[in-house]
Design a protein around this motif. Structure first.
Motif, PDB file in Angstrom:
ATOM      1  N   HIS A  52       0.811  -1.228   0.000  1.00 17.95           N
ATOM      2  CA  HIS A  52       0.000   0.000   0.000  1.00 17.95           C
ATOM      3  C   HIS A  52       0.827   1.252   0.000  1.00 17.95           C
ATOM      4  O   HIS A  52       0.305   2.324  -0.222  1.00 17.95           O
ATOM      5  N   LEU A  53       2.108   1.082   0.238  1.00 22.93           N
ATOM      6  CA  LEU A  53       2.944   2.290   0.292  1.00 22.93           C
ATOM      7  C   LEU A  53       3.437   2.709  -1.079  1.00 22.93           C
ATOM      8  O   LEU A  53       3.910   3.829  -1.252  1.00 22.93           O
ATOM      9  N   LEU A  54       3.388   1.803  -2.005  1.00 24.98           N
ATOM     10  CA  LEU A  54       3.972   2.084  -3.313  1.00 24.98           C
ATOM     11  C   LEU A  54       3.166   3.126  -4.050  1.00 24.98           C
ATOM     12  O   LEU A  54       1.938   3.171  -3.946  1.00 24.98           O
ATOM     13  N   VAL A  55       3.872   3.916  -4.824  1.00 25.62           N
ATOM     14  CA  VAL A  55       3.206   4.934  -5.639  1.00 25.62           C
ATOM     15  C   VAL A  55       2.415   4.218  -6.740  1.00 25.62           C
ATOM     16  O   VAL A  55       1.240   4.502  -6.979  1.00 25.62           O
ATOM     17  N   GLN A  56       3.120   3.314  -7.354  1.00 22.80           N
ATOM     18  CA  GLN A  56       2.458   2.620  -8.468  1.00 22.80           C
ATOM     19  C   GLN A  56       2.143   1.194  -8.044  1.00 22.80           C
ATOM     20  O   GLN A  56       3.039   0.437  -7.650  1.00 22.80           O
ATOM     21  N   GLN A  57       0.882   0.841  -8.042  1.00 21.01           N
ATOM     22  CA  GLN A  57       0.504  -0.509  -7.656  1.00 21.01           C
ATOM     23  C   GLN A  57       0.106  -1.325  -8.901  1.00 21.01           C
ATOM     24  O   GLN A  57       0.041  -0.785 -10.017  1.00 21.01           O
ATOM     25  N   LYS A  58      -0.069  -2.568  -8.690  1.00 17.54           N
ATOM     26  CA  LYS A  58      -0.308  -3.436  -9.892  1.00 17.54           C
ATOM     27  C   LYS A  58      -1.532  -2.981 -10.683  1.00 17.54           C
ATOM     28  O   LYS A  58      -2.595  -2.746 -10.130  1.00 17.54           O
ATOM     29  N   PRO A  59      -1.321  -2.761 -12.040  1.00 17.42           N
ATOM     30  CA  PRO A  59      -2.441  -2.337 -12.878  1.00 17.42           C
ATOM     31  C   PRO A  59      -3.430  -3.499 -13.085  1.00 17.42           C
ATOM     32  O   PRO A  59      -3.060  -4.666 -12.941  1.00 17.42           O
ATOM     33  N   HIS A  60      -4.573  -3.102 -13.453  1.00 20.92           N
ATOM     34  CA  HIS A  60      -5.571  -4.150 -13.656  1.00 20.92           C
ATOM     35  C   HIS A  60      -5.518  -4.709 -15.061  1.00 20.92           C
ATOM     36  O   HIS A  60      -6.033  -5.782 -15.334  1.00 20.92           O
ATOM     37  N   GLY A  61      -4.844  -4.020 -15.968  1.00 20.16           N
ATOM     38  CA  GLY A  61      -4.747  -4.476 -17.357  1.00 20.16           C
ATOM     39  C   GLY A  61      -3.517  -5.350 -17.573  1.00 20.16           C
ATOM     40  O   GLY A  61      -3.213  -6.261 -16.790  1.00 20.16           O
ATOM     41  N   GLN A  62      -2.822  -5.076 -18.639  1.00 20.42           N
ATOM     42  CA  GLN A  62      -1.591  -5.761 -19.050  1.00 20.42           C
ATOM     43  C   GLN A  62      -0.528  -5.689 -17.975  1.00 20.42           C
ATOM     44  O   GLN A  62      -0.314  -4.650 -17.387  1.00 20.42           O
ATOM     45  N   PRO A  63       0.165  -6.897 -17.673  1.00 18.62           N
ATOM     46  CA  PRO A  63       1.255  -6.814 -16.691  1.00 18.62           C
ATOM     47  C   PRO A  63       2.401  -5.947 -17.195  1.00 18.62           C
ATOM     48  O   PRO A  63       2.747  -6.015 -18.374  1.00 18.62           O
ATOM     49  N   LEU A  64       2.955  -5.096 -16.261  1.00 20.42           N
ATOM     50  CA  LEU A  64       4.060  -4.185 -16.618  1.00 20.42           C
ATOM     51  C   LEU A  64       5.354  -4.766 -16.066  1.00 20.42           C
ATOM     52  O   LEU A  64       5.337  -5.467 -15.034  1.00 20.42           O
ATOM     53  N   PRO A  65       6.495  -4.523 -16.753  1.00 22.00           N
ATOM     54  CA  PRO A  65       7.754  -5.059 -16.235  1.00 22.00           C
ATOM     55  C   PRO A  65       8.067  -4.463 -14.849  1.00 22.00           C
ATOM     56  O   PRO A  65       7.653  -3.338 -14.539  1.00 22.00           O
ATOM     57  N   LEU A  66       8.807  -5.239 -14.118  1.00 29.27           N
ATOM     58  CA  LEU A  66       9.155  -4.817 -12.739  1.00 29.27           C
ATOM     59  C   LEU A  66       9.814  -3.432 -12.704  1.00 29.27           C
ATOM     60  O   LEU A  66       9.600  -2.630 -11.799  1.00 29.27           O
ATOM     61  N   ASN A  67      10.626  -3.136 -13.701  1.00 29.97           N
ATOM     62  CA  ASN A  67      11.362  -1.851 -13.753  1.00 29.97           C
ATOM     63  C   ASN A  67      10.469  -0.627 -13.613  1.00 29.97           C
ATOM     64  O   ASN A  67      10.892   0.371 -13.029  1.00 29.97           O
ATOM     65  N   THR A  68       9.288  -0.713 -14.174  1.00 27.12           N
ATOM     66  CA  THR A  68       8.417   0.462 -14.117  1.00 27.12           C
ATOM     67  C   THR A  68       8.016   0.802 -12.681  1.00 27.12           C
ATOM     68  O   THR A  68       7.563   1.898 -12.398  1.00 27.12           O
ATOM     69  N   TYR A  69       8.147  -0.169 -11.769  1.00 26.86           N
ATOM     70  CA  TYR A  69       7.789   0.095 -10.368  1.00 26.86           C
ATOM     71  C   TYR A  69       8.978   0.643  -9.548  1.00 26.86           C
ATOM     72  O   TYR A  69       8.827   1.022  -8.405  1.00 26.86           O
ATOM     73  N   LEU A  70      10.134   0.595 -10.195  1.00 28.94           N
ATOM     74  CA  LEU A  70      11.344   0.962  -9.423  1.00 28.94           C
ATOM     75  C   LEU A  70      11.759   2.398  -9.694  1.00 28.94           C
ATOM     76  O   LEU A  70      11.374   2.992 -10.689  1.00 28.94           O
ATOM     77  N   ARG A  71      12.609   2.893  -8.794  1.00 29.30           N
ATOM     78  CA  ARG A  71      13.219   4.204  -9.049  1.00 29.30           C
ATOM     79  C   ARG A  71      14.210   4.032 -10.165  1.00 29.30           C
ATOM     80  O   ARG A  71      14.969   3.051 -10.159  1.00 29.30           O
ATOM     81  N   PRO A  72      14.182   4.946 -11.081  1.00 32.54           N
ATOM     82  CA  PRO A  72      15.163   4.789 -12.163  1.00 32.54           C
ATOM     83  C   PRO A  72      16.571   4.827 -11.571  1.00 32.54           C
ATOM     84  O   PRO A  72      16.800   5.518 -10.583  1.00 32.54           O
ATOM     85  N   HIS A  73      17.430   4.136 -12.194  1.00 37.42           N
ATOM     86  CA  HIS A  73      18.865   4.079 -11.854  1.00 37.42           C
ATOM     87  C   HIS A  73      19.128   3.493 -10.491  1.00 37.42           C
ATOM     88  O   HIS A  73      20.262   3.347 -10.104  1.00 37.42           O
ATOM     89  N   SER A  74      18.105   3.193  -9.755  1.00 39.50           N
ATOM     90  CA  SER A  74      18.400   2.752  -8.403  1.00 39.50           C
ATOM     91  C   SER A  74      18.815   1.292  -8.393  1.00 39.50           C
ATOM     92  O   SER A  74      19.467   0.837  -7.474  1.00 39.50           O
ATOM     93  N   THR A  75      18.431   0.600  -9.367  1.00 43.45           N
ATOM     94  CA  THR A  75      18.685  -0.827  -9.360  1.00 43.45           C
ATOM     95  C   THR A  75      19.544  -1.204 -10.561  1.00 43.45           C
ATOM     96  O   THR A  75      19.305  -0.724 -11.666  1.00 43.45           O
ATOM     97  N   LEU A  76      20.493  -1.990 -10.295  1.00 36.43           N
ATOM     98  CA  LEU A  76      21.435  -2.324 -11.373  1.00 36.43           C
ATOM     99  C   LEU A  76      21.138  -3.693 -11.987  1.00 36.43           C
ATOM    100  O   LEU A  76      21.169  -3.863 -13.193  1.00 36.43           O
ATOM    101  N   ALA A  77      20.802  -4.684 -11.139  1.00 36.34           N
ATOM    102  CA  ALA A  77      20.779  -6.063 -11.593  1.00 36.34           C
ATOM    103  C   ALA A  77      19.388  -6.541 -11.986  1.00 36.34           C
ATOM    104  O   ALA A  77      18.990  -7.673 -11.712  1.00 36.34           O
ATOM    105  N   ILE A  78      18.636  -5.689 -12.650  1.00 38.48           N
ATOM    106  CA  ILE A  78      17.250  -6.086 -12.883  1.00 38.48           C
ATOM    107  C   ILE A  78      16.945  -6.185 -14.392  1.00 38.48           C
ATOM    108  O   ILE A  78      15.834  -6.035 -14.833  1.00 38.48           O
TER     109      ILE A  78
END
Ligand code: ADP
Length: 917
Positions: A52-78
């Motif tokens: 519930h804390l996330l800005v973007q929660q799972k959409p009801h339509g098409q599944p989105l890649p995990l990256n779209t839920y992350l802070r840009p540049h914050s994660t390297l190994a994804i």
């Protein structure tokens, strides 16, 4: 406050209240976040409390890649697919509500036909790491700051503090930072130094006085101030931070909170994310601790300096008796002032500096201080070998400080020579004044004001000798009883006037202890307090008894003299040097046939002839302050009256410059005396003439004989008829000469017989001799007396009456003739002579009449000038000749005297030569 209180902590703790909707496939994980993905990594499902804390929660339509839920540049190994991520630890940053980031760690597990990514919150872990990094940096910086502040010079201290503030500001992005110190003197806070970023607004300036708002903050931990997070904000504290977010870190020492590190425009949450409270307090301490120590050290140093210079300025200094009790240590200022080489002295050496007169007392007091702890206060003199020097006085004070093992004996010495010497002078002056008052005829008194009454409270010691009373005798009502009954009204009026006007001067009588009354001159003044209410009266009694009695006597004697002057039979007057009368008494007025009131203004000189007046003024001009009196007989011509003679005594009154300002005169009418004198002179003259009758007959007989002889001879010649013109002429001339000679004698006799002129005249005494001889010479020669006349032709003048001087000369010659003829009766061979000669000097002319008649019996010499003294038989001598002659010469200002010479008497007429007009 702890790190656990931060937002993340609170968010995490909220998990048990959060509602979540877990798909059946996933179950319901109790913590963290579970993400179910397809094989390509597309997010299918999310579960767990963090979802519930996330800005973007799972959409009801098409599944989105995990990256779209992350802070840009914050994660390297994804990159890639979940299959590739297997067996790896994944740290993923998710943006969440409130611009925050959710740091999660987890791993992928195959789950059915998809992958399950199981994630746990590692924010705390990260924060801790970050904080420990910051703490390390913080400790380093704190150490550097302290080092800088300890090492720098005193003068650079403010600059270094500024620099260190700048370091802090830059390191932790603080827009405005300042160090506020407690200003103990001002009882408030002051910005010691501040720093602000170049783009930050101005919140504070160096040296700014803040007042007391910081006092309201809790000084045990850093305080956040701000509109959003304020808990117990105070409006004044808020205004301190420009009503925006602020952060204040306290620093306390043994005196409590003494410094605040202030951060402006600095959200507290932001601050908390990096540094723990204790780190902030470390930084504040690193800055404030050494700074305050330096500042206090400086203050202490200045105080010491001030104290030192004060001691020097005051000629004072501390001393302390050292623990052994044998030695004393003196302040440097005292060591110098006492000319000592060392600041530590033995007690004995120190005592030796004190004057012997004061030394033992100081020693005993010191002992009392050491033994009983008695406070010591004593004024002592220094021992000065040179007795001529002014004494140097010190006040020595000492006391016990501390107790037990901390017990110290401390004190100070203060040079009080000035005060002491002045006090002694003042005391001496006071004593002198007291003495003066006590010995003066004045009494100083003080009367206390009590509800309109004045009650005596003090009298100077002179009261006793003056009046014999004490203060008690004069208390309250008793004083009035001492006032003379006749003067009591005066006394009451004096008190009323004193209260009314503030000062008074009165004179009344007061009884002394022996019952006698003293006249007192009372001068008093009322003293008032600030409110104008009378407090007391201070006054002075002056014994004016003598002066008052003297004045009384003067008044009485003035009265007596006035009566005396008024009733005196003598004529008394006062006149100015120009002879204008200013006063005349009754007899004078009566004499002048007017009233006394009419006399002032009358010119005294108007009754004198010009000559008289000139002589009168001349006489006045001879008056001097040394010889102010002159007496003379003046003659006056009063209108419509006979000639008057006054014996007149003048007394000059002079001013301070010796200028004659007034003349007081006493006169007596001498006219009658004068007249009888004249009468007497005249009678004597007539008597003289009578006496001369024989001589005169001879005098006239002589020419007659000559004429008769001439006539007989002429007649004889005529009878013979032998008359020649020449012969006749010769005889007739001779007869004529004899007629003239006889006429001259007769003429002179007539002149001589007349009364004298009224006023004295100037004449040459030689003319008197000539006149005398014209009357007597022939007669004398006829009697066989040889007349020896010396040259007497002086060009001198005397003042008087020529006929009277002639009368004197005749008297003298007739007396001489009588003596001579008397002598010849016994001795026919005797050759009588009379010698007349004169001599003069500057002031006097002397006429001598000498004979060889044997002189006067020395026993009678004294008496021959007495009236009626004669040695001649009754009917022959009158005894008036010499007496009248004496008066005449005296009247001319001269002197008639006699001495016996070798052969006879020698008379001398001495006359003053009248100055040339
Ligand atoms: P009088 O001649 O009438 O006696 P005087 O007064 O003239 O009065 O003289 C007083 C006396 O002084 C005389 O009686 C005489 O005894 C004495 N006497 C005056 N002149 C002489 C003189 N030249 N020689 C001696 N006796 C003198």
């Amino acid at each position: 406050m702890t790190a656990g209180d931060n937002l993340f902590g609170r968010l995490l703790k909220r998990t048990h209240t959060a509602a979540f909707d877990l798909p059946d496939a996933l179950g319901s994980p109790p913590v963290g976040l579970s993400i179910f993905m397809d094989s390509d990594g597309g997010v299918l499902q999310m579960a767990g409390p963090l979802r519930h804390l996330l800005v973007q929660q799972k959409p009801h339509g098409q599944p989105l890649p995990l990256n779209t839920y992350l802070r840009p540049h914050s994660t390297l190994a994804i990159h890639g697919r979940p299959l590739d991520w297997q067996g790896q630890m994944l740290d993923l940053d998710f943006p969440c509500l409130g611009e925050q980031t959710l740091h999660l760690r987890g791993w992928v597990l195959p789950s059915g036909n998809g992958w399950l990514l199981q994630l746990l919150d590692i924010s705390d872990l990260l924060l801790e790491r970050q904080q420990s990094r910051h703490r390390e940096a913080c400790q380093l910086i704190a150490g550097q700051i302290s080092e800088q502040l300890r090492a720098c010079s005193q003068s650079r201290l403010p600059v270094v503090v500024s620099e260190q503030l700048q370091v802090l500001a830059q390191r932790w992005h603080i827009p405005c930072i300042a160090l506020a110190l407690l200003d103990e003197e001002e009882q408030g806070w002051q910005i010691y130094r501040q720093f602000r970023a170049h783009d930050a607004p101005t919140l504070w300036h160096d040296g700014q006085q803040l007042g007391t708002p910081l006092d309201s903050l809790n000084g045990s931990a850093p305080q956040r101030v701000g509109a959003h997070h304020g808990l117990d904000e105070h409006t004044r504290v808020q205004s301190l931070f420009g009503s925006s977010d602020g952060f204040a870190v306290p620093y306390s020492d043994d005196r409590g909170v003494v410094a605040w590190l202030l951060c402006g425009f600095y959200p507290a949450d932001h601050a908390m994310s990096y540094l723990a409270d204790r780190d902030w307090m470390l930084l504040a301490g690193a800055l404030a601790g050494p700074l305050l120590a330096r500042l206090r050290e400086q203050q202490h140093h200045q105080q010491m300096e001030r104290l030192e210079s004060l001691q020097f300025l005051l000629d004072t200094g501390w001393w302390e008796i050292l623990a052994t009790g044998e030695h004393i240590q003196l302040a440097p200022s005292l060591t110098t002032a006492l000319h000592l080489e060392s600041s530590t002295q033995t007690l004995e050496d120190w005592l030796a500096l004190i004057h012997p007169a004061d030394r033992e007392e100081l020693r005993s007091r010191l002992h009392a201080l050491q033994q009983q702890g008695e406070t010591l206060t004593l004024s002592v003199r220094l021992h000065q070998p040179d007795a001529g020097q002014a004494p140097v006085w010190y006040r020595v004070q000492g006391q016990v400080a501390g107790s037990g093992s901390q017990r110290r004996l401390v004190g100070f010495m203060l040079d009080i020579s000035d005060i002491q010497n002045q006090q002694q002078l003042a005391a001496a002056a006071h004593a002198r004044l007291d003495n003066l008052i006590a010995s003066s005829p004045a009494v100083i008194y003080v009367q206390h004001y009590v509800e309109g009454a004045l009650l005596p409270t003090f009298f100077s010691a002179s009261l006793q000798p003056l009046l014999g009373w004490s203060l008690a005798d004069c208390a309250a009502g008793a004083l009035v009883q001492l006032v003379h009954p006749d003067d009591r009204d005066l006394y009451f009026e004096r008190t009323r006037q004193l209260l009314r006007e503030g000062s008074v001067r009165a004179r009344y009588r007061l009884r002394d202890s022996s019952g006698a009354y003293h006249w007192l001159l009372d001068e008093a003044r009322l003293l008032r307090n600030d409110l104008g209410i009378p407090v007391e009266a201070v006054g002075l009694w002056l014994d004016v008894t003598e002066a008052t009695l003297a004045a009384e006597q003067v008044k009485q004697s003035e009265e007596r003299y006035r009566i005396l002057v008024e009733d005196s039979p003598a004529m008394i007057c006062r006149y100015r040097p120009d002879l204008t009368l200013t006063f005349g008494n009754k007899p004078l007025a009566t004499y002048l046939e007017c009233t006394a009131e009419e006399l002032p203004g009358v010119d005294l000189g108007s009754w004198m002839s010009d000559e008289q007046r000139a002589a009168f003024v001349q006489r006045l001009s001879l008056l001097t302050p040394e010889l102010p009196v002159s007496t003379a007989e003046i003659s006056l011509q009063l209108p419509g009256r006979e000639h008057a003679w006054w014996v007149w005594s003048d007394r000059g009154v002079f001013d301070e410059q010796g200028q004659l300002i007034e003349v007081q005169a006493v006169g007596r009418d001498n006219t009658e005396v004068r007249r009888s004198q004249q009468q007497l002179t005249q009678s004597a003259k007539m008597a003289t003439l009578g006496e001369m009758a024989t001589g005169l007959a001879h005098e006239i007989n002589q020419p007659l004989n000559v004429m008769r002889m001439a006539i007989v001879n002429v007649l004889k010649r005529l009878g013979n008829g032998d008359v020649q013109i020449d012969y006749l002429t010769d005889k007739l001339n001779r007869i004529d000469a004899q007629v003239q000679r006889a006429a001259k004698v007769v003429d002179h006799m007539r002149v001589f017989g007349r009364r004298s002129e009224i006023e004295q005249q100037l004449f040459n005494p030689a003319s008197a001799i000539e006149g005398t001889l014209s009357l007597l010479a022939e007669g004398m020669r006829g009697k066989g007396v040889d007349l020896r006349i010396s040259e007497t032709g002086f060009a001198v003048q005397v003042r008087g009456y020529v006929d009277q001087l002639e009368q004197v000369l005749i008297n003298l010659m007739v007396n001489a003739r009588d003596a001579l003829l008397g002598k010849r009766e016994n001795d026919s061979a005797f050759k009588p002579w009379i010698s007349i000669y004169a001599e003069r000097d500057e002031q006097k002319v002397r006429l001598w009449v000498e004979d060889n008649g044997g002189g006067i019996d020395p026993r009678l010499l004294e008496r021959i000038f007495e009236p009626f003294f004669t040695t001649k038989p009754v009917g022959v001598g009158t005894g008036l000749g010499l007496s009248v002659s004496y008066g005449i010469i005296e009247n001319m200002g001269g002197l008639l005297s006699v001495r016996n010479s070798v052969e006879g008497a020698r008379f001398c007429i001495e006359l003053p030569i009248a100055p040339d007009a």
